[in-house]
Design a protein around this motif. Structure first.
Motif, PDB file in Angstrom:
ATOM      1  N   PRO A  88      -5.935  -5.567  -1.754  1.00  0.00           N
ATOM      2  CA  PRO A  88      -5.591  -6.686  -2.634  1.00  0.00           C
ATOM      3  C   PRO A  88      -4.746  -6.242  -3.822  1.00  0.00           C
ATOM      4  CG  PRO A  88      -7.850  -5.992  -3.016  1.00  0.00           C
ATOM      5  CD  PRO A  88      -7.349  -5.182  -1.865  1.00  0.00           C
ATOM      6  N   ARG A  89      -3.917  -7.137  -4.284  1.00  0.00           N
ATOM      7  CA  ARG A  89      -3.154  -6.975  -5.509  1.00  0.00           C
ATOM      8  C   ARG A  89      -3.286  -8.268  -6.326  1.00  0.00           C
ATOM      9  NH1 ARG A  89      -3.274  -2.472  -4.036  1.00  0.00           N
ATOM     10  NH2 ARG A  89      -1.567  -0.958  -3.779  1.00  0.00           N
ATOM     11  N   ASP A  90      -3.137  -8.173  -7.640  1.00  0.00           N
ATOM     12  CA  ASP A  90      -3.203  -9.343  -8.530  1.00  0.00           C
ATOM     13  C   ASP A  90      -4.472 -10.150  -8.278  1.00  0.00           C
ATOM     14  OD1 ASP A  90      -0.752  -8.587  -9.547  1.00  0.00           O
ATOM     15  OD2 ASP A  90       0.383  -9.973  -8.301  1.00  0.00           O
ATOM     16  N   GLU A  91      -5.615  -9.452  -8.343  1.00  0.00           N
ATOM     17  CA  GLU A  91      -6.927 -10.079  -8.187  1.00  0.00           C
ATOM     18  C   GLU A  91      -7.056 -10.832  -6.862  1.00  0.00           C
ATOM     19  OE1 GLU A  91      -7.321 -12.400 -11.740  1.00  0.00           O
ATOM     20  OE2 GLU A  91      -8.022 -10.679 -12.899  1.00  0.00           O
ATOM     21  N   GLY A  92      -6.439 -10.285  -5.832  1.00  0.00           N
ATOM     22  CA  GLY A  92      -6.576 -10.842  -4.501  1.00  0.00           C
ATOM     23  C   GLY A  92      -5.597 -11.937  -4.156  1.00  0.00           C
ATOM     24  N   ARG A  93      -4.688 -12.247  -5.065  1.00  0.00           N
ATOM     25  CA  ARG A  93      -3.700 -13.296  -4.762  1.00  0.00           C
ATOM     26  C   ARG A  93      -2.559 -12.769  -3.900  1.00  0.00           C
ATOM     27  NH1 ARG A  93      -4.952 -14.198 -10.203  1.00  0.00           N
ATOM     28  NH2 ARG A  93      -3.142 -12.971 -10.869  1.00  0.00           N
ATOM     29  N   ARG A  94      -2.352 -11.455  -3.906  1.00  0.00           N
ATOM     30  CA  ARG A  94      -1.298 -10.837  -3.119  1.00  0.00           C
ATOM     31  C   ARG A  94      -1.912  -9.692  -2.316  1.00  0.00           C
ATOM     32  NH1 ARG A  94       2.473  -8.157  -5.395  1.00  0.00           N
ATOM     33  NH2 ARG A  94       4.263  -9.015  -4.273  1.00  0.00           N
ATOM     34  N   ALA A  95      -1.142  -9.162  -1.372  1.00  0.00           N
ATOM     35  CA  ALA A  95      -1.646  -8.071  -0.545  1.00  0.00           C
ATOM     36  C   ALA A  95      -0.621  -6.955  -0.451  1.00  0.00           C
ATOM     37  CB  ALA A  95      -1.996  -8.582   0.852  1.00  0.00           C
ATOM     38  N   TRP A  96      -1.127  -5.730  -0.445  1.00  0.00           N
ATOM     39  CA  TRP A  96      -0.326  -4.532  -0.146  1.00  0.00           C
ATOM     40  C   TRP A  96      -0.724  -4.067   1.245  1.00  0.00           C
ATOM     41  CZ3 TRP A  96      -2.222   0.396   0.997  1.00  0.00           C
ATOM     42  CH2 TRP A  96      -1.274   1.430   1.031  1.00  0.00           C
ATOM     43  N   VAL A  97       0.276  -3.745   2.062  1.00  0.00           N
ATOM     44  CA  VAL A  97       0.026  -3.363   3.450  1.00  0.00           C
ATOM     45  C   VAL A  97       0.683  -2.025   3.733  1.00  0.00           C
ATOM     46  CG1 VAL A  97       0.241  -4.046   5.876  1.00  0.00           C
ATOM     47  CG2 VAL A  97       0.021  -5.817   4.103  1.00  0.00           C
ATOM     48  N   ARG A  98      -0.068  -1.135   4.367  1.00  0.00           N
ATOM     49  CA  ARG A  98       0.487   0.116   4.897  1.00  0.00           C
ATOM     50  C   ARG A  98       0.343   0.074   6.411  1.00  0.00           C
ATOM     51  NH1 ARG A  98      -0.707   5.822   5.976  1.00  0.00           N
ATOM     52  NH2 ARG A  98       0.995   7.098   5.135  1.00  0.00           N
ATOM     53  N   TYR A  99       1.463   0.195   7.095  1.00  0.00           N
ATOM     54  CA  TYR A  99       1.501   0.113   8.551  1.00  0.00           C
ATOM     55  C   TYR A  99       1.985   1.449   9.089  1.00  0.00           C
ATOM     56  CZ  TYR A  99       3.432  -1.210  13.149  1.00  0.00           C
ATOM     57  OH  TYR A  99       3.753  -1.277  14.479  1.00  0.00           O
ATOM     58  N   VAL A 100       1.243   1.995  10.041  1.00  0.00           N
ATOM     59  CA  VAL A 100       1.616   3.277  10.651  1.00  0.00           C
ATOM     60  C   VAL A 100       1.599   3.125  12.167  1.00  0.00           C
ATOM     61  CG1 VAL A 100       1.136   5.736  10.836  1.00  0.00           C
ATOM     62  CG2 VAL A 100       0.576   4.521   8.717  1.00  0.00           C
ATOM     63  N   HIS A 101       2.751   3.350  12.772  1.00  0.00           N
ATOM     64  CA  HIS A 101       2.872   3.365  14.231  1.00  0.00           C
ATOM     65  C   HIS A 101       3.096   4.821  14.637  1.00  0.00           C
ATOM     66  CE1 HIS A 101       5.316   2.012  18.023  1.00  0.00           C
ATOM     67  NE2 HIS A 101       4.138   2.523  18.340  1.00  0.00           N
ATOM     68  N   SER A 102       2.217   5.348  15.449  1.00  0.00           N
ATOM     69  CA  SER A 102       2.328   6.752  15.841  1.00  0.00           C
ATOM     70  C   SER A 102       1.987   6.902  17.318  1.00  0.00           C
ATOM     71  CB  SER A 102       1.399   7.631  14.991  1.00  0.00           C
ATOM     72  OG  SER A 102       0.045   7.214  15.134  1.00  0.00           O
ATOM     73  N   GLY A 103       2.226   8.094  17.835  1.00  0.00           N
ATOM     74  CA  GLY A 103       1.932   8.361  19.232  1.00  0.00           C
ATOM     75  C   GLY A 103       2.735   9.533  19.749  1.00  0.00           C
TER      76      GLY A 103
END
Length: 249
Positions: A88-103
């Motif tokens: 969460p960001r800004d008290e849950g009003r926004r979101a931060w996402v980390r995406y990892v594609h591996s293999g």
């Protein structure tokens, strides 16, 4: 093509979006057809089944989800893992996402990695477009591929020309484009580079994939959020449009 040794890969992206983390989570696990292609939702537990024969290896709603497959069924890839971290960001009003594609890519590593990396940027952008403009509306998904002659690096430019899209129409441009049957679609160009083109209409996300850069025909996906959307009708219309662009009967 000479056989190469298997080699690991990792594609990492981080972004923020103006919706709560729970909404991102729901899109990732339940609404794949809204920004990717329809997939069965994962079993909500570690060790459960995930899309395309994968196994859920992390499950912590709405913060962490990972699935991994050791047998992808693809000729140039022997392992595949998708990992999402959502905070969460800004008290849950926004979101931060980390995406990892591996293999592991087993052959043609540079070409496979380049294609996967560039597609990742477009798919994650489409996810943000869905979350920002359409979520949580249900989606009707359709996709078509052009004829073999569209497997060139010039195919996307030919499609843009057929749409009546000026060369200078960059992302953010509002314009009318010529769709199937000569119908004018009022759209916003939400993504554009030499590889991909994204159009957003009032009720749909229309994506053009210039896969000729990686030896495949041009593709189109239609994510239609209209209540009366018809996947078969969309496929028929856009297949006819594509065939017309590339001179196929």
């Amino acid at each position: 093509m000479s056989q190469e040794s298997p080699k690991e890969f990792e594609i990492v992206r981080e972004f923020e979006v103006d919706v709560p983390p729970e909404q991102v989570w729901d899109a990732v696990v339940n609404a794949s057809g809204a920004y990717l292609w329809p997939m069965d939702p994962p079993e909500p537990r570690v060790g459960g089944s995930g899309p395309f024969g994968s196994t859920v290896t992390a499950w912590d709603p709405p913060h962490r989800y990972t699935n991994r497959s050791e047998n992808t069924g693809m000729p140039t890839q022997s392992a595949n893992q998708l990992d999402y971290t959502i905070e969460p960001r800004d008290e849950g009003r926004r979101a931060w996402v980390r995406y990892v594609h591996s293999g592991i890519f087993t052959d043609d590593w540079n070409n496979q990695y380049d294609g996967a990396s560039k597609h990742t940027n477009f798919y994650l952008h489409t996810l943000c477009e869905y979350l920002t403009h359409f979520a949580p509306r249900p989606v009707t998904f359709a996709q078509v591929n052009g004829p073999a002659v569209s497997a060139t690096q010039q195919a996307l430019a030919a499609a843009a020309h057929a749409l009546g899209l000026p060369d200078e129409a960059a992302a953010g441009t509002k314009t009318g484009v010529r769709g199937p049957g000569g119908r004018t679609l009022d759209a916003v160009v939400d993504y554009r580079n030499p590889y991909f083109l994204g159009l957003r209409t009032e009720g749909a996300l229309i994506r053009f994939f210039g896969r000729g850069h990686w030896g495949a025909p041009l593709g189109i996906s239609v994510h239609d959020f209209a209540p009366d959307a018809d996947a078969e009708a969309n496929e028929t219309a856009w297949q006819g449009w594509l065939n017309g662009v590339f001179g196929q009967a």
